[in-house]
Every structure is written in structure tokens, then in C-alpha cells.
Design a protein around this motif. Structure first.
Motif, PDB file in Angstrom:
ATOM      1  N   GLU A   1      -0.398  23.589  -1.503  1.00 39.10           N
ATOM      2  CA  GLU A   1      -1.831  24.219  -0.755  1.00 39.10           C
ATOM      3  C   GLU A   1      -1.653  25.560  -0.457  1.00 39.10           C
ATOM      4  O   GLU A   1      -0.609  26.034  -0.182  1.00 39.10           O
ATOM      5  CB  GLU A   1      -2.057  23.519   0.721  1.00 39.10           C
TER       6      GLU A   1
ATOM      7  N   ASP B   1      -2.687  14.567   3.226  1.00 41.05           N
ATOM      8  CA  ASP B   1      -3.011  16.063   3.308  1.00 41.05           C
ATOM      9  C   ASP B   1      -1.846  16.784   4.452  1.00 41.05           C
ATOM     10  O   ASP B   1      -1.455  15.937   5.330  1.00 41.05           O
ATOM     11  CB  ASP B   1      -4.415  16.195   3.944  1.00 41.05           C
ATOM     12  N   ASP B   2      -1.895  17.901   4.281  1.00 41.13           N
ATOM     13  CA  ASP B   2      -1.098  18.718   5.473  1.00 41.13           C
ATOM     14  C   ASP B   2       0.335  18.354   5.390  1.00 41.13           C
ATOM     15  O   ASP B   2       0.890  18.371   6.685  1.00 41.13           O
ATOM     16  CB  ASP B   2      -1.837  18.894   6.596  1.00 41.13           C
TER      17      ASP B   2
HETATM   18 MG    MG Z   1      -4.506  20.728   4.034  1.00 37.97          MG
END
Ligand code: MG
Ligand code: C2E
Ligand code: MG
Ligand code: MG
Length: 279
Positions: A232, A175-176
Motif C-alpha cells: 500500500e 488490510d493494513d
Molecule cells: Mg489499508
């Protein structure tokens, strides 16, 4: 108290700090109660291919505080992490998300965020395994999202756990991506099933040419490593078009849908309101 107040200015700062501390303690007290008494909610945000086809949802926890209203996860997740409450909170989210997904007629995937603390303490593998058995969700439909924080602590322990989860058939997403200190080196240490490019790069796509180059670079790196990429925070059609042209595989963001109670997405999961009500 009276003595401290007599000291004038210093006292002002002290009481300011006191107030902050007291406020945190109150919030923690309320959060603990919310976890124990099932006052948390799970919202779902759709994830889609670049042509708009829905492939799954990310589960995002929500806390509707009785007097403060919705408290953002960025505020209460760190609080829950500081004192271990995240273990129970995280298990609750996981159970809710898996139970929900198991009820869908379409075999869409469900993604759940895991905190680094869940990797360090407790028996994560056992609890995930237990929840899958209990809800009947196929492990291949579950994806867990981790940030590099998971790999910063006890690296060996985290890596062992990730391998065991993967062996169960669960997919692991980074993620991220791009926001941490050493995102690149983590790609080397574990075969991630997915990379999620951080929202900050997507939101800057049109405004800053550097962001577009970074997104291109991440995509080309991920593709060389044969790892699919999710963008995202896709909010505009222009962003979608750019990403599609650069062969990004999937997207998530307000353009497709916001995090909402699953009831708002019944059509996407293939359920009619009548079926839902009689279930
Ligand atoms: Mg994220
Ligand atoms: P995340 O996992 O990176 O989740 C994506 C965040 O971006 C979510 O914020 C989502 O609402 C927001 N977002 C998605 N699309 C867009 C968009 O198009 N525009 C904008 N401006 N924002 C968008 P949210 O729900 O506030 O969650 C923030 C963070 O809190 C999450 O970041 C995750 O790190 C953490 N979090 C949320 N739920 C959980 C949970 O159940 N467990 C754990 N450990 N962390 C969670
Ligand atoms: Mg996430
Ligand atoms: Mg995040």
C-alpha cells in the motif's frame, strides 16, 4: 445556562465539550442525510502488478460536505460505525462499486472495504449476495478488505461469515497488515487471499532500515504461506524497485494513481469517453 456561566473556569471547559458534542451531532445529522440522499461518492484507486499492469481498483468512499468540503473517511467512518449508519453506508458503497465494475469491458477486480460493524450486525452475506445478483458482477471479481478489527469482536461469527463469502467465490484481503496487535495469529485462522502491507512500512522504506526488514519479513512469511502481497502507499520509483526485487506481487499508491472518480481512469478500464457518455 446562566447559573453555569456564573461558575467561571469550569464553565469554559464544559462549553468547550458541549461544542464538540454539538459538532459531532451536527456532523452525524449531515452524514445521515448524505447517506439517505445519495450525496456520497465512490472514488477508485488502481491496483497494479509490479510491472505496472493494472489488475483492479479499490473503491474508497468520499463525502463532499456542502459547507465543510471533503471530510476524510478516517473522520466519518468511525462516526458511522458508532451508530450503525455504517450498515447502510457500506451497502451503498458495495452496490456502487459492484455496479460500476460490472459495466467495465475488461474483467478487472474491484476491492471494497468492510467495517467490523458490518460483520457484527445486519445480514452481510445476504446483502452481498443480493448486490451481486442485482448488478450481475461475477463474485470472483469482488474482493473484500478487512482489518483485524473484524476478527476481534465475535470471532466465530466473523470467521463463519468469511468462509461463506469465500464459498461464494469472493476474495478476502487482510488490510493494513502489520499495524494491529496480532496480525500474525490471524493468518493462522483464515486462508486470506491477499495481504496488504500497511502504508506506514512502505513510506518509511528509504528512511528506516527497520521498515525494509519488516517488509522483507512480511513478504517471506506471506510467500511461505502462498499468499500474494499488495504493497500500500507506493509513492516512489525507488519503493517500487525495492518491492519488485523482493518479489512483492502487487502495488497500490500515488505512483500508479490516486483515488479518483472512475471517469479519470476510463482508458484503464477499456472505455472511450464516447462509449461512456452514450451508456
Ligand atoms: Mg489499508
Ligand atoms: P485503506 O482501506 O487502508 O485505504 C487506503 C488509504 O490510503 C486511502 O485513504 C488512500 O487514499 C490512501 N492512499 C493510497 N495510496 C496512497 C499513497 O501512495 N500515499 C498516501 N499518502 N496515501 C495513499 P482514504 O481514502 O482516506 O481512506 C482511509 C481509510 O478509510 C481506508 O483505509 C479505509 O480503512 C477507510 N475507508 C475508506 N472507504 C471506506 C468504505 O467504503 N468503507 C469502509 N468501511 N471503510 C472505508
Ligand atoms: Mg483498504
Ligand atoms: Mg487503513
Amino acid at each position: 445556562r446562566a447559573k453555569r456561566e456564573g461558575r467561571g473556569r469550569v464553565c469554559f471547559f464544559e462549553s468547550e465539550m458541549d461544542r464538540e458534542l454539538r459538532d459531532r451531532r451536527l456532523l452525524l445529522h449531515d452524514l445521515r442525510q448524505a447517506v439517505e440522499q445519495n450525496q456520497l461518492l465512490v472514488y477508485f484507486q488502481p491496483q497494479a502488478r509490479m510491472d505496472g499492469e493494472i489488475i483492479g481498483f479499490e473503491a474508497l468512499v468520499r463525502w463532499n460536505h456542502p459547507t465543510r468540503g471533503f471530510v476524510p473517511p478516517d473522520q466519518f467512518i468511525p462516526l458511522a460505525e458508532e451508530n450503525g449508519l455504517i450498515i447502510r453506508l457500506g451497502e451503498w458503497v458495495l452496490r456502487e462499486a459492484c455496479r460500476e465494475a460490472a459495466s467495465w469491458p475488461r474483467p478487472l477486480q474491484v476491492a471494497v472495504n468492510l467495517s467490523p460493524v458490518q460483520f457484527q450486525a445486519g445480514d452481510l452475506e445476504r446483502s452481498i449476495h443480493q448486490i451481486l445478483l442485482e448488478t450481475g458482477l461475477a463474485p470472483t471479481r469482488l474482493e473484500v478488505e478487512i482489518t483485524e478489527g473484524v476478527l476481534i469482536g465475535d470471532f466465530t461469527r466473523a470467521l463463519t461469515l468469511l468462509r461463506r463469502l469465500k464459498a461464494l467465490g469472493i476474495r478476502i484481503a487482510m488490510d493494513d497488515f502489520g499495524t494491529g496487535y496480532s496480525s500474525l495469529s490471524y493468518l493462522q485462522s483464515f486462508p486470506f487471499d491477499k495481504i496488504k502491507i500497511d502504508r506506514s512500512f512502505i513510506s518509511d522504506l528509504e528512511a528506516t532500515p527497520q521498515s525494509a526488514e519488516i517488509v522483507r519479513a512480511v513478504l517471506s512469511l506471506a510467500h511461505a504461506l502462498k499468499i500474494p502481497v499488495v504493497a500500500e502507499g507506493v509513492e516512489t520509483e525507488a519503493q517500487r524497485v525495492f518491492l519488485a526485487r523482493e518479489a512483492c506481487e502487487e502495488m497500490q499508491g500515488y505512483l500508479i494513481g490516486r483515488p479518483e472518480p472512475i471517469e479519470r481512469y476510463l482508458d484503464l478500464i477499456g472505455v472511450t469517453v464516447e462509449q461512456r457518455l452514450s451508456a
